[in-house]
Design an enzyme around this catalytic site. Structure first.
Site, mmCIF file in Angstrom:
data_model
loop_
_atom_site.group_PDB
_atom_site.id
_atom_site.type_symbol
_atom_site.label_atom_id
_atom_site.label_comp_id
_atom_site.label_asym_id
_atom_site.label_seq_id
_atom_site.Cartn_x
_atom_site.Cartn_y
_atom_site.Cartn_z
ATOM 1 N N CYS A 174 16.147 12.988 -54.951
ATOM 2 C CA CYS A 174 16.614 14.369 -55.000
ATOM 3 C C CYS A 174 18.091 14.453 -54.581
ATOM 4 O O CYS A 174 18.953 13.986 -55.303
ATOM 5 C CB CYS A 174 15.702 15.248 -54.131
ATOM 6 S SG CYS A 174 15.869 17.003 -54.465
ATOM 7 N N GLU A 197 7.805 10.457 -52.050
ATOM 8 C CA GLU A 197 7.336 10.408 -50.654
ATOM 9 C C GLU A 197 6.434 11.595 -50.328
ATOM 10 O O GLU A 197 5.826 11.632 -49.260
ATOM 11 C CB GLU A 197 8.540 10.332 -49.701
ATOM 12 C CG GLU A 197 9.230 11.646 -49.369
ATOM 13 C CD GLU A 197 10.160 12.163 -50.472
ATOM 14 O OE1 GLU A 197 10.075 11.673 -51.619
ATOM 15 O OE2 GLU A 197 10.962 13.069 -50.171
ATOM 16 N N HIS A 247 9.981 13.815 -55.838
ATOM 17 C CA HIS A 247 9.809 13.303 -54.471
ATOM 18 C C HIS A 247 8.569 12.419 -54.363
ATOM 19 O O HIS A 247 7.491 12.920 -54.008
ATOM 20 C CB HIS A 247 9.659 14.475 -53.497
ATOM 21 C CG HIS A 247 10.922 15.215 -53.221
ATOM 22 N ND1 HIS A 247 11.738 14.923 -52.149
ATOM 23 C CD2 HIS A 247 11.520 16.220 -53.889
ATOM 24 C CE1 HIS A 247 12.780 15.738 -52.155
ATOM 25 N NE2 HIS A 247 12.683 16.540 -53.199
#
Lengths: 225, 83
Positions: free
Chosen positions: A86, A196, A194
């Site tokens: 990002c 994660e 994302h």
């Protein structure tokens, strides 16, 4: 890979998500402030999401002048794996470590939603444990994720297999549905989604596992869902 | 000498301009008809200590290229202005 530096710029806000995700996979992840001038102790580097230096001027533009960026350039030159998520992707493009730029989303809409991605190349450090054509559901959370570059750069991205992930249903106007790219060597990857935040089916998706396991140099037990 | 400089940063032609396009789409509803090709950009003013006007512009161009604009998607034009 056991030891990963997660770089913290003033205004980063996804660094703890990144550390938690990497540690859940058994890596040792350390928060490293942007004033650090040496990254040689680490096996990998993550630039997390957020608003580095407030995203003033342009997202990622001021982070290029942080002291850690010189160390990052040396780390990249030595072939070390680097992942920009990002805002981290925006920083890498502004720093010239990845080609192109990230523009405001088509329609000027902030987007926060799961997206289906299609793995376009497994030649990168992020996608090496995945399969070409594999679909992954990963959330996006951005205002400036509209990837753009000129025609000759796009031709090179295709020719050198640098388009890593594409959106199935383009949410933001990105050129060629691009969600993530790598440098020519494949050791630097930037993506707007994302991974994660896609580490558990309880929280919507575990499809980030195949990407982060790949980044850590492991075959994912869950590749293929 | 101290020179006042203005830098205009605009998106390069061919680069999509979501802000300009959104403004343009909003105009008819506000009663502004016949307005086309809206482009959004940024404007910077600063002062430069330099021996000559050309030297001041050189500093401004370097700054514009290195920081104020992203040459991948933007053009920057620098001009001296009345301080």
């Amino acid at each position: 890979m056991t030891s990963v530096a997660v770089i913290v710029f003033p205004g980063s806000n996804c660094e703890y998500d990144a550390v938690t995700a990497l540690e859940s996979l058994g890596a040792r992840a350390s928060l490293v402030f942007h004033t650090a001038e040496d990254l040689s102790a680490y096996d990998g580097v993550v630039l997390p999401g957020g608003f580095a230096h407030g995203d003033y001027l342009r997202p990622g533009a001021l982070a290029r002048f942080s002291p850690v960026m010189g160390a990052l350039e040396r780390f990249v030159a030595e072939g070390g794996p680097v992942l920009g998520i990002c805002n981290g992707f925006q920083v890498l493009t502004e720093a010239g470590m990845l080609p192109g730029a990230l523009q405001k989303n088509r329609g000027l809409t902030f987007l926060c939603q799961p997206e289906t991605l299609i793995v376009a190349s497994t030649r990168s450090v992020l996608t090496r444990a995945a399969l070409v054509g594999q679909e992954l559901v990963i959330p996006i959370n951005h205002f400036s994720g509209n990837y753009t570059c000129d025609e000759s750069t796009h031709r090179e991205l295709v020719e050198y297999d640098q388009i890593v992930l594409r959106y199935r249903d383009n949410p933001n106007g990105s050129l060629d549905d691009i969600a993530g790219i790598s440098n020519r060597a494949g050791n630097v990857v930037g993506l707007m989604p994302h991974p994660e935040r896609a580490m558990s089916t309880l929280l919507g998706s575990a499809d980030g596992l195949v990407l982060l396991n790949g980044f850590l140099g492991r075959q994912s037990a869950l590749s293929g869902r | 000498m101290n020179y006042a400089v203005r830098v205009d940063v605009t998106l390069r032609s061919g680069i999509s301009d979501p802000a300009g396009a959104t403004i343009e789409r909003a105009l008819p509803a506000l009663g502004f008809g016949g307005v086309h090709r809206v482009r959004a950009g940024k404007l910077f003013f600063f002062e430069v200590d330099a021996p000559t006007p050309d030297a001041a512009l050189d500093v401004a161009r370097g700054l514009a290229e290195r920081l104020l604009s992203n040459p991948v998607i933007e053009d920057a034009t620098c001009a001296l202005v009345e301080g």
